[in-house]
Design an enzyme around this catalytic site. Structure first.
Site, PDB file in Angstrom:
ATOM      1  N   LYS B 131      41.162  23.009  43.211  1.00 50.65           N
ATOM      2  CA  LYS B 131      39.678  23.238  42.865  1.00 50.65           C
ATOM      3  C   LYS B 131      39.085  23.210  44.436  1.00 50.65           C
ATOM      4  O   LYS B 131      39.591  22.527  45.257  1.00 50.65           O
ATOM      5  CB  LYS B 131      39.219  21.870  42.072  1.00 50.65           C
ATOM      6  CG  LYS B 131      39.356  20.548  42.809  1.00 50.65           C
ATOM      7  CD  LYS B 131      39.472  19.294  41.991  1.00 50.65           C
ATOM      8  CE  LYS B 131      39.830  18.194  42.793  1.00 50.65           C
ATOM      9  NZ  LYS B 131      40.913  18.394  43.613  1.00 50.65           N
ATOM     10  N   TYR B 216      33.900  16.643  43.087  1.00 48.98           N
ATOM     11  CA  TYR B 216      34.399  15.121  42.233  1.00 48.98           C
ATOM     12  C   TYR B 216      33.201  14.521  41.652  1.00 48.98           C
ATOM     13  O   TYR B 216      33.316  14.210  40.548  1.00 48.98           O
ATOM     14  CB  TYR B 216      35.066  14.239  43.260  1.00 48.98           C
ATOM     15  CG  TYR B 216      36.297  14.645  43.894  1.00 48.98           C
ATOM     16  CD1 TYR B 216      37.493  14.274  42.950  1.00 48.98           C
ATOM     17  CD2 TYR B 216      36.595  15.512  44.828  1.00 48.98           C
ATOM     18  CE1 TYR B 216      38.678  14.865  43.371  1.00 48.98           C
ATOM     19  CE2 TYR B 216      37.758  15.888  45.281  1.00 48.98           C
ATOM     20  CZ  TYR B 216      38.762  15.636  44.572  1.00 48.98           C
ATOM     21  OH  TYR B 216      40.316  15.784  45.022  1.00 48.98           O
TER      22      TYR B 216
END
Lengths: 364, 364
Positions: B131, B216
């Site tokens: 990611k 995140y």
């Protein structure tokens, strides 16, 4: 004052140094060096202040102002207050001629502060006003001007400005122990009860959570970072428009930027629990206070470990310190004067403006 | 799946149940039930994944793809990888004909993922992509489409989606143990070092902190609150334009609103330390994870006390779980598929748009 540390400036006093030539809180005779205070507004917070003042060394409750005769009676018997020191909202200007009262602590709904403080100033008495000092910066400035004109001091009830763990974090920041400050987070809020209370009535409160609890995050951002913000963004969210009516904010998130490049992210809410946390990080360390602003004990830690400064009843410390400011001209570490109150109100004005406009507001 | 709890769904597997008919990580023979993985990009995170896979029960490193022959040699000797399973960026399409490799884990700079993932898909191999899966939602969607067309799975390296304390908080939220969720706070950031690294080169990274560490907080907001945001506001601050050049964000604050009325306040920074905290409060309880997303052990507590789920190496758990998803069609508690990656990218696109426009962006 920047370099004075707690250990040399504040703690000796906070420890109630036995050498101080001040009488303890026995009820008479009044000592010249004791600030004799009338409380205006005998609600729950007024009660808390009165209780706390019983332990003060330098401040003493000597009068009351209330619109409710039964409350006055209760307070008279509890605090041994003579009839001649009791007033209502019609006649309290006569306090001018009362030699038993040096100062009035205004603890009434926000929207009433402006007129009441100006009347107290005109009566020639020192003024302590609960925060927010008014419902906008314009009113706050008028109060500052009126007190200046009347040659009385105007202090705002910023009790956290005297809280030992808070002051230790401020000392560490001033001494560079966190390095360059990068970020402050203030989250203050609670789940408010009774929907009929004055805090949820815009005419009396001047707003919602931001006026009442959000001001702690805002004011905290300023004293923790040690700078004045240059920009504001803000977002309002309302999940219960029945309870939180037009003009009464339920939840506001707001962000600020400071001249150094530090930023702050804050939350103000009347509909959330488990908040009351301050967090600050710099390039060399951090501080956390959680709870940060309730009646304590405040808990906290920094990169150096737990904060262990002892808890003392905030309102007792506040009133003793305010007596020293008024009677001795003592300079507090964090200002509590009317100008400080106006600074917060200017930012609150900007927060509401940023919500309305949906974009960033730059501050001078 | 909403009502399946950790104890029935996840923990038995996480405990490496001895009954599982899976061979341990001895190097041969390969077992049909083990996912044989080639890692593309042999940098520090690739190394971490390879190390962690040595403890996997269901995933095994069998190949490498790198532009640096010396790295390939090192990995070959360390992980016992035969020459026939080594590729470079020119020839890796030939992986199509390699029966020893089931999947490729793409761990290269963000801007390269798009083309590399599509090439892997065209080679008919399963894809795991670190990611952010791409540098914008458009590219992400093209990757999803390409994998669908090639009939291969596309998973994104969301290791926190398998982390036991995180999953316990999600379980508690789903089971209503926090009551109605009101607020999520995600603060992720670190002080980034070497200014010449690819993460600070927009051509390779596609952005700054938001792409790398801010994701995140963003992704955490979604899985913690359990809703998709409907609006975004965001503020960028840059204190070091030498290090953080045009298009590379140093610090972004962003706020989100959810359909239920819950709000989130998040921070993403390449120039702050002591962060990595998630906090969520509902009408009946709260959860705190701090650290929330580093390599662990994750620490946390809720209104019910400390979270005591045991730490396991995140990448080991992730790879075993991803093997089960790919090989057995297992449904993870929090999705890790390409669509999940695209959802984050749409919001990152909106965050950058909100910064550019200086006002709120509404999401569909």
């Amino acid at each position: 004052m920047q370099k004075i540390t707690l250990s040399t400036a504040v703690l000796p006093f906070l420890r109630f140094n036995e050498n101080a030539k001040i009488k303890s809180a026995d009820h008479e005779p009044y000592d010249d060096k004791v600030l004799r205070v009338a409380i205006m507004g005998l609600g729950s917070y007024g009660n808390r202040v009165a209780e706390a003042m019983q332990s003060c060394k330098r401040a003493k409750l000597t009068g009351v102002i209330s619109g409710t005769p039964s409350k006055i009676k209760d307070w008279q018997s509890k605090y041994n207050i003579p009839d001649k020191n009791c007033y209502n909202y019609e006649n309290f200007d006569a306090i001018k001629n009362n030699p038993d009262i040096d100062a009035v602590y205004v603890i009434t709904p926000n929207a009433l502060h402006h007129d009441q403080v100006i009347r107290v100033a005109k009566a020639g008495k020192q003024v302590i006003c609960e925060k927010p000092m008014a419902i906008n910066a314009k009113e706050g400035q008028e109060m500052v001007d009126a007190c200046k004109k009347a040659n009385v001091k105007l202090l705002v009830g910023y009790r956290m400005h005297f809280e030992p763990k808070t002051l230790e974090v401020i000392r560490m920041r001033k001494d560079g122990e966190f390095g360059k400050i990068m970020f402050f987070q203030g989250q203050t809020g609670f789940t408010i009860g009774d929907p009929t209370q004055w805090r949820l009535n815009k005419k009396l409160s001047g707003g919602g959570s931001m006026m009442d609890i959000g001001i702690y995050s805002l004011n905290g951002a300023r004293y923790m970072v040690g700078e004045e913000p240059v920009w504001i963004t803000a977002q309002e969210t309302k999940t219960n428009p029945e309870k939180f009516k037009e003009g009464v904010d339920e939840t506001i998130q707001f962000e600020m930027g400071f001249p150094s490049g530090a930023v702050a992210s804050c939350l103000s809410s009347y509909n959330m629990s488990n908040l009351d946390r301050f967090f600050m990080t710099g390039q060399r360390g951090f501080a956390e206070l959680w709870p940060a602003t309730n009646y304590g004990p405040i808990k906290g830690r920094t990169n150096k470990g737990e904060l262990t400064q002892p808890h003392m009843t905030h309102q007792t410390v506040q009133m003793d310190e305010m007596a020293a400011i008024i009677l001795d001209g003592k300079q507090p570490i964090v200002p509590v004067d009317g100008e400080e109150g106006v600074r917060d109100l200017k930012i609150i004005d900007a927060i509401y403006e940023a919500v309305r406009k949906g974009k960033r507001v730059d501050l001078k």
